[in-house]
Scaffold this motif. Sequence first.
Motif, PDB file in Angstrom:
ATOM      1  N   LEU A  26       1.507  -2.124   3.360  1.00  0.00           N
ATOM      2  CA  LEU A  26       0.494  -1.217   2.822  1.00  0.00           C
ATOM      3  C   LEU A  26       1.079   0.166   2.600  1.00  0.00           C
ATOM      4  O   LEU A  26       0.859   0.787   1.548  1.00  0.00           O
ATOM      5  N   GLU A  27       1.855   0.652   3.554  1.00  0.00           N
ATOM      6  CA  GLU A  27       2.478   1.968   3.416  1.00  0.00           C
ATOM      7  C   GLU A  27       3.482   1.970   2.266  1.00  0.00           C
ATOM      8  O   GLU A  27       3.607   2.955   1.528  1.00  0.00           O
ATOM      9  N   ARG A  30       1.425   2.195  -0.941  1.00  0.00           N
ATOM     10  CA  ARG A  30       0.857   3.537  -1.093  1.00  0.00           C
ATOM     11  C   ARG A  30       1.940   4.554  -1.408  1.00  0.00           C
ATOM     12  O   ARG A  30       1.725   5.480  -2.193  1.00  0.00           O
ATOM     13  N   ARG A  31       3.103   4.393  -0.812  1.00  0.00           N
ATOM     14  CA  ARG A  31       4.211   5.312  -1.075  1.00  0.00           C
ATOM     15  C   ARG A  31       4.675   5.203  -2.525  1.00  0.00           C
ATOM     16  O   ARG A  31       4.973   6.205  -3.170  1.00  0.00           O
ATOM     17  N   GLN A  34       1.351   6.100  -4.737  1.00  0.00           N
ATOM     18  CA  GLN A  34       0.735   7.365  -4.357  1.00  0.00           C
ATOM     19  C   GLN A  34      -0.745   7.373  -4.722  1.00  0.00           C
ATOM     20  O   GLN A  34      -1.276   8.356  -5.228  1.00  0.00           O
ATOM     21  N   GLU A  35      -1.412   6.260  -4.458  1.00  0.00           N
ATOM     22  CA  GLU A  35      -2.846   6.149  -4.724  1.00  0.00           C
ATOM     23  C   GLU A  35      -3.515   5.507  -3.518  1.00  0.00           C
ATOM     24  O   GLU A  35      -2.876   4.846  -2.695  1.00  0.00           O
ATOM     25  N   ASN A  36      -4.826   5.705  -3.447  1.00  0.00           N
ATOM     26  CA  ASN A  36      -5.629   5.023  -2.424  1.00  0.00           C
ATOM     27  C   ASN A  36      -6.357   3.849  -3.075  1.00  0.00           C
ATOM     28  O   ASN A  36      -6.771   3.925  -4.233  1.00  0.00           O
ATOM     29  N   TYR A  37      -6.499   2.801  -2.295  1.00  0.00           N
ATOM     30  CA  TYR A  37      -7.120   1.583  -2.839  1.00  0.00           C
ATOM     31  C   TYR A  37      -8.343   1.169  -2.006  1.00  0.00           C
ATOM     32  O   TYR A  37      -8.569  -0.003  -1.748  1.00  0.00           O
ATOM     33  N   TYR A  38      -9.131   2.174  -1.619  1.00  0.00           N
ATOM     34  CA  TYR A  38     -10.307   1.865  -0.804  1.00  0.00           C
ATOM     35  C   TYR A  38     -11.311   1.007  -1.574  1.00  0.00           C
ATOM     36  O   TYR A  38     -11.956   0.129  -0.998  1.00  0.00           O
TER      37      TYR A  38
END
Length: 567
Positions: A26-27, A30-31, A34-38
């Motif tokens: 997951l990190e 995201r790295r 550079q987005e959030n996937y909530y």
Amino acid sequence: MPIPRIKRQSATDSHGNGQGKPISLLEFVRRETQENYYGLFAIGSVSGITSAALLAIINAGAETADMGYVNFRIFMLFLIAMALFVYCKRYVMNQCSMIFGKVTNGIYLRHVDKLRRANMQDLEKMGEGVIYSRLTKELQNIMFFSPLVADAAQGAVMVAFSLFYLYYLSKVALLLLVGMTIFAGLFFLHKQKEITGYVAAATQKEVELFDGLSHILDGFKEIKLNRAKNAALMGQIDVTAGEARDLNVRGGLASNFYFVFSQVCFYTLLGSIVFVLPHFVPTYPEVAIKTTMAILFMMSALEQMVGVLPHYANIRVAIDNLYQLESELDEIDERNRGIDPDSDTDYSNFAEIRFEDIHFHYKDEAGINLFSIGPLDFALRQHETAFVIGGNGSGKSTMIKVLTGLYLPESGSIRVDNRVVPFAHYAAYRDLFGGVLNDFHLFDRLYGLPDIDEERLNEWLRIMQLDDKTSFVDGRFTNLDLSTGQRARLALIITLMEDKPIYILDEWAAPQDPEFRQYFYEVILADLKKAGKTVVVVSHDDRYFHIADRLLKMEYGQLVETERDAL
């Protein structure tokens, strides 16, 4: 769109305490994005919840069916839950594929951008095998993992909510399931290090196999002319392939053992629920069928979660290998940080390029000097034709690479009209040169030439007798499958179309027949001189030495000017 120059760390991030901590998948995502996937997590959770809800709905429907009728309300709930499950699952899997596609594409472009900015000698030290393996196999492994991780994540949500339903049915059965799952999970953590070790070692062997394949393809002529060399190379490849096979098999056996072990755990759990619990829990027979059905329903998701774990070991190795490669490229990039790729310095109207006390050394990984050239002290003047002569191994090609800026000198300075070429202006300095080096590469397109004079190009193809071998159609050459001499002729045409101030021609005439050899020395070089070009020719053709304005002889890494009469 320009590619951002991002410095990445290895997959083991460095922390203040000096300890390395592997990053999670997951990190990693995201790295890289550079987005959030909530929102995606939310829809994935809905998919898992509806999957768990289907279990309760089916059990409720089974009860009504057992009474001899079908409850229409339960049936409609089933259809709604099924539609919601299908939509959410498909959405999540599609999004995961796009996210992982974006991640792998971004990594690939970022690595390639850093590769093209690196210095030639740095890439030669890294080796093609490492670069190709990392940017093909490892990225494919990550892309292959995208549907698996989507399935596993949704399965985890489904199992979590199914546990609540199982809690409602039987607390004892829930405790047995949780206990068996924890036991299997701890066993995998014990095995994971072993599996990851096999995968990492096998990956390294696969790099060596790629190098062996490169030796066969690049050195095909040599091995065909030497049976002993051919057999020895194949023997080494056979040994390396055997080692890679053994490591892959051992890693596969460890993964298979864990997979079978996890299934044994699940079936042991079912056996305990069916055969043991009824003797110890008086009320259990009332919910035995529902409990067994719930466990079986969760089995598919649990197997998905278990099955993805060995693949996760491959992904951890792939991520680490990619970041390790990028870390090496970052070190190279840091050393080259002073070079301005967009420098507007113009050296094209030079009068003289002078080498002053230039040294260059080839060194092995231990830093031991293998071959040196220098000190080099000479001047190359505008509009002159200079021949560089000397025996094989004297350092001619190395000197040419230093002259053109492909190799950076370890000491000394290059001056253009008495101005030292600073490190920052090396990219602008390299733009002076065009030519055909001894290990040239043919491109199928005229990159960097947006406005092409096709009439002139076709005239050159006719002069070089290539018009019946290849054509320039829709911005590219139709055929590059040419003989060695024909390839050199096409490379020269491309170079001439670039119209550079200085041309470097390293043994260009060597593969040509006498007709083209004479045409090169007596016509092409004369035309380049008339056009005001500076030409450096590496040559052994002593019958044409009279054409040169100057003769520069390379001998044991030293360059001295020579008179024709002294040869």
